[in-house]
Design an enzyme around this catalytic site. Structure first.
Site, short mmCIF file in Angstrom:
data_model
loop_
_atom_site.label_atom_id
_atom_site.label_comp_id
_atom_site.label_asym_id
_atom_site.label_seq_id
_atom_site.Cartn_x
_atom_site.Cartn_y
_atom_site.Cartn_z
N LYS A 16 14.50 29.09 21.21
CA LYS A 16 14.81 27.76 20.66
C LYS A 16 14.52 27.64 19.18
O LYS A 16 15.34 27.17 18.41
CB LYS A 16 13.92 26.72 21.35
CG LYS A 16 14.55 25.98 22.45
CD LYS A 16 13.63 24.88 22.96
CE LYS A 16 12.24 25.35 23.07
NZ LYS A 16 11.11 24.86 23.40
N ARG A 65 9.91 16.40 26.09
CA ARG A 65 9.35 17.39 27.00
C ARG A 65 9.25 16.85 28.42
O ARG A 65 8.88 17.58 29.33
CB ARG A 65 7.92 17.75 26.59
CG ARG A 65 7.73 18.80 25.53
CD ARG A 65 8.13 20.18 25.97
NE ARG A 65 7.21 21.23 25.59
CZ ARG A 65 7.10 21.75 24.38
NH1 ARG A 65 7.78 21.30 23.38
NH2 ARG A 65 6.25 22.74 24.17
N ARG A 76 5.67 38.04 21.05
CA ARG A 76 5.87 37.07 19.97
C ARG A 76 4.72 37.07 18.96
O ARG A 76 3.56 37.15 19.33
CB ARG A 76 6.02 35.67 20.57
CG ARG A 76 6.23 34.61 19.51
CD ARG A 76 7.10 33.52 20.01
NE ARG A 76 6.35 32.52 20.73
CZ ARG A 76 6.90 31.35 21.12
NH1 ARG A 76 8.17 31.11 20.87
NH2 ARG A 76 6.19 30.49 21.76
N ARG A 111 -0.24 33.39 18.55
CA ARG A 111 -0.71 32.02 18.72
C ARG A 111 -1.61 31.93 19.95
O ARG A 111 -1.37 32.59 20.94
CB ARG A 111 0.50 31.08 18.91
CG ARG A 111 1.09 30.62 17.61
CD ARG A 111 2.41 29.90 17.73
NE ARG A 111 2.64 29.18 18.98
CZ ARG A 111 3.81 28.64 19.29
NH1 ARG A 111 4.84 28.74 18.46
NH2 ARG A 111 3.97 28.00 20.42
N ARG A 120 2.07 27.32 30.56
CA ARG A 120 3.15 26.63 29.83
C ARG A 120 4.46 26.70 30.60
O ARG A 120 5.22 25.74 30.63
CB ARG A 120 3.34 27.26 28.44
CG ARG A 120 2.22 26.94 27.49
CD ARG A 120 2.38 27.71 26.21
NE ARG A 120 3.50 27.26 25.40
CZ ARG A 120 4.03 27.97 24.42
NH1 ARG A 120 3.56 29.17 24.13
NH2 ARG A 120 5.03 27.49 23.72
P1 AMP Z 1 6.08 24.47 21.14
O1 AMP Z 1 5.85 25.09 19.81
O2 AMP Z 1 7.25 23.53 21.16
O3 AMP Z 1 6.14 25.47 22.27
O4 AMP Z 1 4.82 23.53 21.45
C1 AMP Z 1 3.51 24.06 21.52
C2 AMP Z 1 2.59 23.08 22.20
O5 AMP Z 1 2.58 21.82 21.48
C3 AMP Z 1 2.96 22.69 23.62
O6 AMP Z 1 2.49 23.63 24.58
C4 AMP Z 1 2.27 21.34 23.76
O7 AMP Z 1 0.88 21.48 23.94
C5 AMP Z 1 2.49 20.73 22.37
N1 AMP Z 1 3.74 19.95 22.30
C6 AMP Z 1 4.84 20.21 21.53
N2 AMP Z 1 5.80 19.30 21.71
C7 AMP Z 1 5.31 18.43 22.65
C8 AMP Z 1 5.84 17.27 23.29
N3 AMP Z 1 7.09 16.82 23.02
N4 AMP Z 1 5.05 16.63 24.18
C9 AMP Z 1 3.81 17.05 24.46
N5 AMP Z 1 3.25 18.14 23.92
C10 AMP Z 1 3.99 18.84 23.02
#
Ligand code: AMP
Length: 205
Positions: free
Chosen positions: A13, A88, A122, A152, A163
Site C-alpha cells: 500500500k 481501519r 521489510r 520497525r 496486526r
Molecule cells: P501502518 O503504517 O498503516 O501499518 O500503521 C501502523 C500502526 O499505526 C497500526 O498498527 C496502528 O497501531 C496505527 N494506526 C495507523 N492508522 C490507524 C488507524 N486508522 N486507526 C488506528 N490505528 C492506526
C-alpha cells in the site's frame, strides 16, 4: 480525486500510494506515518499512540479521527488526496463518509503467504519514512536520504501476526463496505511494483 487505498499490512500500500500521489499530484495521507512522526517528535499524541502501535493494536478511534479531520481540512486536500491506513474499521469509515465523498476505494489483493514473507524482509527509514526491503537495500541505507534503515518495532514477527489478525477482523470488512457504496476497485497486488501500479492507473481512469 479522493482516493482510499486498502490492503493488508505488507500488501504494498505505502509504495503504491507514494507512486499514485506523485502521478496525480495529490497529498499522501498515511495515518501510520503521521503517528510515527508524532512519536519521533515526542508529542502528546505520539505518547498516547506509542504503546498501541508497538503492540500491533489499533490506536483509539478518537485520536486517529481527530488527526484525520485536522489533516483533511488543510488546503492541499482541496483538489483530492489519497488516504493510506485510514479508515481501519467501520466506525472510522462512517466518520470519514460524513466529512468527505470518496471517489475510489482501491483494494490491493495479496495472498497472506506473500504478505508474511514481505513483512519479514521489510526495512524502514526512521528519518524520512521510506519503506523498502532487505533485498532492495543490501547496504542497509535509505535510498532517499541516506539514513540507516531499521526494522520497525511493529514489523517484528509476533507483532505482525497480531496486526494481521486485527486487519482480518476490522479492516477487511471495509472491502465489502466500499463495494456496497459502488466505489471499490480491486487490483491484484502480487505482481511487480510497476505491474501493480499500471493496474491501479487503469482502475483510476
Ligand atoms: P501502518 O503504517 O498503516 O501499518 O500503521 C501502523 C500502526 O499505526 C497500526 O498498527 C496502528 O497501531 C496505527 N494506526 C495507523 N492508522 C490507524 C488507524 N486508522 N486507526 C488506528 N490505528 C492506526
Amino acid at each position: 480525486m479522493n482516493i482510499i487505498i486498502m490492503g493488508a499490512p505488507g500488501s504494498g500500500k505505502g509504495t503504491q500510494a507514494a507512486q499514485i500521489c506523485k502521478t496525480h499530484n495529490i497529498p499522501h495521507i498515511s495515518t501510520g506515518d503521521i503517528l510515527r512522526k508524532n512519536i519521533a517528535e515526542g508529542t502528546e499524541l505520539g505518547k498516547q499512540a506509542k504503546a498501541f502501535m508497538d503492540a500491533g493494536k489499533l490506536v483509539p478511534d478518537t485520536l486517529v479521527i481527530e488527526l484525520i479531520k485536522v489533516r483533511l481540512s488543510e488546503p492541499d486536500c482541496k483538489n483530492g488526496f489519497l488516504l493510506d491506513g485510514f479508515p481501519r474499521n467501520k466506525a472510522q469509515a462512517d466518520v470519514l463518509g460524513g466529512i468527505v465523498d470518496i471517489d475510489v476505494a482501491l483494494y490491493l489483493d495479496v495472498d497472506l503467504s506473500v504478505i508474511a514473507d514481505r513483512m519479514a524482509s521489510r526495512r524502514a527509514c526512521p528519518a524520512c519514512g521510506f519503506t523498502t526491503s532487505v533485498q532492495a537495500a543490501p547496504n542497509g541505507k535509505c535510498r532517499e536520504c541516506g539514513a540507516e534503515l531499521i526494522i520497525r518495532d511493529d514489523d517484528k514477527r509476533e507483532v505482525v501476526e497480531h496486526r494481521l489478525k486485527v486487519y482480518a477482523e476490522q479492516a477487511a470488512p471495509l472491502v465489502d463496505y466500499y463495494k456496497a457504496k459502488g466505489v471499490l476497485k480491486t487490483v491484484n497486488g502480487m505482481g511487480s511494483i510497476e505491474a501493480v501500479n499500471a493496474e491501479i492507473e487503469e482502475a483510476l481512469k
